[in-house]
Design an enzyme around this catalytic site. Structure first.
Site, short mmCIF file in Angstrom:
data_model
loop_
_atom_site.label_atom_id
_atom_site.label_comp_id
_atom_site.label_asym_id
_atom_site.label_seq_id
_atom_site.Cartn_x
_atom_site.Cartn_y
_atom_site.Cartn_z
CG HIS A 61 -0.19 3.99 8.69
ND1 HIS A 61 -1.91 4.55 8.38
CD2 HIS A 61 -1.19 2.32 9.57
CE1 HIS A 61 -2.78 3.71 8.12
NE2 HIS A 61 -2.38 1.80 8.14
CG ASP B 58 -0.86 -6.06 4.12
OD1 ASP B 58 -1.19 -4.90 3.92
OD2 ASP B 58 -1.42 -6.15 5.56
CG ASN C 12 -6.61 0.20 0.23
OD1 ASN C 12 -5.53 -0.85 0.09
ND2 ASN C 12 -6.40 0.05 1.87
CG HIS D 151 -1.58 -1.52 1.40
ND1 HIS D 151 -3.32 -0.91 1.07
CD2 HIS D 151 -1.35 -2.44 2.49
CE1 HIS D 151 -3.42 -2.37 1.60
NE2 HIS D 151 -2.34 -3.02 1.54
CG PHE D 152 4.30 1.99 -2.53
CD1 PHE D 152 4.55 1.11 -1.49
CD2 PHE D 152 4.95 1.43 -3.62
CE1 PHE D 152 5.54 0.18 -1.09
CE2 PHE D 152 6.18 0.71 -3.39
CZ PHE D 152 6.08 -0.39 -2.67
#
Length: 446
Positions: free
Chosen positions: A315, A311, A95, A63-64
């Protein structure tokens, strides 16, 4: 012409390690031999004596954060972190904001990557309860697959309509990748712990909220649906011992219609680590018990699990420092995944050949990626040199992820990535990323 000759390497490929040389011309591997002489003064020579030469790792789940969440990470920053970690190709998830659930939005992500990515790239098309028509337009030649979230960690991308799920599974010939956690079970568990703790639920119960049962209910349903419809199913980030009974090692990978992935954090951490790491190891699915980790390792080694991924989901540290209920799930892992597995090699848990099989060969086979994932003449020169005896410690100043932290911070790895090549270009060398965006859009042989 770009010509690079890698000499005296311990070449790791297709289950064997042998000493030899590899010649790169432009973006391809053109010769592999016990000894190759430099026929041209224009040839750059790298002596890799004593070091492993492996194909670049292919991370099938990252998730980049671009577009829409670029304060956490972006294609440029996270692909830099990936090549620093020996990951030369990545498959990114839908997403982002807006969600990649139309062909137009999906293609916009490819255009961003064409300008910014240091590594090779592909993006998943996202499924929702009401976009089947868009899903069926997906081109199998240049898109990795279809992603379905069967868990609650992704806002409005949860697919919970049974009829829709069956339509997607029965309608698309493409690989379907799924995140499996049962929404109802998680909600019930959360309410139980909120009744006990109020708003002060501790992170130490994360694995009991996003429980073994929540995972198994969802993954067993996905497997049953794939068997019923004949769909090509790949289950992401498995985390429990119980789920391992759903998978087989009785047939070769090429014949499997249902394949399985495990992530670095589920192989490394256990629920005991919540006491010291807190929200830094809050992932969905949750890091679970020592027994779960033990059985995941067993399944990885006996080939019920086919792929190791990250994965990678950065954050900010500020977000992670919030209370358990407010802190988001996910963390940065691409820079440290390969060396983490080499740490397991040093501990006697896994061979280097098996690391390469699970991180390079098998993702290429499962997604049918053209000319990547192996050290073969005529293949793209995505290559990584690993010095297994060059310790280094993870510190804030050598973290490439935009978020600036790592769950491995303070840990000293025994192995170091010294060189990374993407499409024949030396893009990384000993903690230094060169300003060469050599990444290409991955294509698929299907």
């Amino acid at each position: 012409m770009n010509r690079v000759l890698i000499k005296n390497a311990k070449i790791v490929n297709e289950g064997v390690i042998f000493e030899g040389d590899v010649l790169i011309e432009n973006d391809l591997i053109v010769e592999i031999s016990e000894s190759i002489s430099a026929k041209s003064s224009q040839c750059i020579i790298i002596d890799a004596e004593g070091n492993y030469l492996m194909p670049g790792a292919i991370d099938d789940q990252v998730h980049f954060r671009e577009p829409g969440l670029t304060y956490k990470g972006d294609i440029e920053s996270e692909s830099r972190a990936a090549i620093a970690g020996g990951i030369t190709s990545f498959i990114e998830q839908p997403n982002t904001v807006p969600n990649a659930v139309t062909q137009v939005i999906l293609e916009e992500k490819y255009q961003l990557a064409a300008e910014k990515s240091y590594a090779n790239y592909s993006f998943m098309m996202g499924a929702t309860n009401d976009n089947l028509e868009e899903v069926l337009k997906t081109n199998p030649k240049n898109v990795a697959g279809i992603k379905i979230f069967l868990g609650s960690s992704t806002g409005n991308m949860l697919v919970d309509n049974e009829a829709t799920l069956e339509k997607i599974f029965s309608s698309t010939p493409m690989l379907i990748a799924v995140h499996c956690e049962d929404e109802t079970t998680i909600k019930n568990n959360l309410e139980k712990y909120k009744a006990e703790y109020g708003e002060d639920v501790p992170v130490t119960v994360h694995h009991l909220i996003r429980s073994e049962e929540a995972c198994y209910i969802s993954s067993s349903k996905a497997v049953a649906l794939a068997k019923k419809t004949g769909a090509r199913l790949h289950i992401f980030h498995l985390s429990t011992a119980k789920e391992m009974d759903l998978f087989t090692n009785k047939i070769p990978l090429e014949q499997k219609k249902i394949t399985a992935e495990v992530c670095i954090h589920h192989l490394w951490f256990t629920n005991d680590d919540y006491a010291t790491k807190g929200n830094l190891i809050k992932w969905n699915p949750a890091v679970k018990t020592a027994n779960d980790r033990k059985v995941l390792w067993e399944a990885l080694l006996d080939d019920r699990i086919d792929v190791i991924a990250t994965d990678h989901a950065p954050h900010t540290l500020e977000e992670k420092k919030q209370s358990y209920l407010n802190a988001p799930s996910g963390g940065p892992l691409v820079q440290h995944a390969v060396v983490a597995m080499f740490e397991a090699f040093h501990q006697g848990k896994i061979s280097v050949e098996k690391i390469v099989e699970k991180m390079c060969h098998n993702p290429a086979k499962i997604f049918k990626i053209e000319k990547r994932g192996f050290i073969r003449e005529g293949y793209y020169a995505d290559l990584v040199i690993v010095n297994s005896g060059l310790p280094w410690s993870v510190k804030k100043e050598n973290i490439f992820a935009k978020c600036g932290w790592s769950p491995f911070e303070g840990f000293t790895f025994k192995s170091r990535i010294t060189h990374t090549f993407v499409n024949g270009q030396l893009v990384y060398n000993n903690f230094k990323v060169k300003e060469i965006r050599a990444g290409k859009r991955m294509l698929f042989d299907r």
